[in-house]
Design a protein around this motif. Sequence first.
Motif, PDB file in Angstrom:
ATOM      1  N   UNK A 338       7.303  -4.232  -0.376  1.00 31.62           N
ATOM      2  CA  UNK A 338       7.118  -3.081  -1.273  1.00 31.62           C
ATOM      3  C   UNK A 338       5.661  -2.897  -1.688  1.00 31.62           C
ATOM      4  N   UNK A 339       4.773  -3.667  -1.059  1.00 35.50           N
ATOM      5  CA  UNK A 339       3.364  -3.639  -1.470  1.00 35.50           C
ATOM      6  C   UNK A 339       2.718  -2.265  -1.283  1.00 35.50           C
ATOM      7  N   UNK A 340       3.217  -1.490  -0.320  1.00 29.58           N
ATOM      8  CA  UNK A 340       2.658  -0.168  -0.070  1.00 29.58           C
ATOM      9  C   UNK A 340       2.825   0.768  -1.274  1.00 29.58           C
ATOM     10  N   UNK A 341       3.733   0.397  -2.180  1.00 33.90           N
ATOM     11  CA  UNK A 341       3.983   1.255  -3.342  1.00 33.90           C
ATOM     12  C   UNK A 341       2.955   1.092  -4.438  1.00 33.90           C
ATOM     13  N   UNK A 342       2.213  -0.003  -4.411  1.00 32.26           N
ATOM     14  CA  UNK A 342       1.201  -0.202  -5.460  1.00 32.26           C
ATOM     15  C   UNK A 342      -0.182  -0.498  -4.906  1.00 32.26           C
ATOM     16  N   UNK A 343      -0.324  -0.708  -3.619  1.00 34.35           N
ATOM     17  CA  UNK A 343      -1.651  -1.008  -3.068  1.00 34.35           C
ATOM     18  C   UNK A 343      -2.251   0.231  -2.426  1.00 34.35           C
TER      19      UNK A 343
END
Length: 343
Positions: A338-343
């Motif tokens: 889910x890192x694409x949602x905050x990075x």
Amino acid sequence: MRTKSTIAAIITLSVGLGASSVPANAENWSMATPWGGGPLLEYSAKGIAKEIGFLTNGEIQVEVFPGGTLGKALKVTDTVSKGVAQMGHNWAGYDWGVDRTGVLFGGFAGTMEHEKMLHWMFRGGGADLLMEWRLAKFDVASIPCGSAPPEVFMHSHKRVASLADYKGMKVRTSGAWAEIAQTLGASTVILPGAEVYPALERKVVDGIEWGTPWMNESAGYEKIAKYIIVPGVHQPTAFHECQINKAAWDKLSDRNKTLLRRAGERMTFNFWMEIGHQDAPAFQNFLKSGNEVVDLDADFIASAKVATDEWAAKQGNENEWFARVWKHQQDYAATWSEAHRYR
């Protein structure tokens, strides 16, 4: 006015200070490499040697040798294990014929993208696994000491965009891709760095993969093959390792072992930064030089992923070490899902 005795004392002191720049108990190590030249030898291997000398305050002095000088270019691990060299600068995938687990540490078509791989290696336990695996399987110590972003897929005499274009080609490659490429219709040959240019120039092979734009421009591949194929689906990232003969490693103080690890981290960052800095203008030069840059089509990329997943599953079924490291990487990658949602 200085007396002769005063001058003599000053000279003696100066000589003493000069001599102390290299500790009397300094370790003098030889470093074997697979590299015939270029950035991997001149910047990465020689760079880590300088870092080690600097951080240990000269207690470990490393002399770097080109591939083939101290042993066979693709047998650096053997050279280090046997004590012919105390240290080696290497890509773990070159030992894939002994244990295919090496490609998981060195990078292959199924490796996480570069940022995740960096975090796995230095924060997620990858470096510890690398050390454990090397000691268990090869009786050498190992620390990560360099990394590179995705490579150019191929410098080729033939225009390649589709699987149909790739079928029947003879390609120089290494590691896992030497087998995966065959499932996509190519035939493959493994060559050390010094043999890659003449093989492409003489059309012994139709195409070669080697490194990033900067590495490839340094070798001059764009001058002898018209087509440059991207992206590097075979190698999303590459990690280099510094191997140390076990007896030499065991002899080190805990402090110097820690400093060698820190030198490896510093060189990993430094080399990655330098590659990014140099790749951009190198690729621009490709575009300006009359080469044709060709993008692989979506079907090729998708087929490469399927073939890679199937290859990795097969290795895991046959090799406990491969299965362990592959699962460790996959579990770590999942924490970034889910890192694409905050990075």
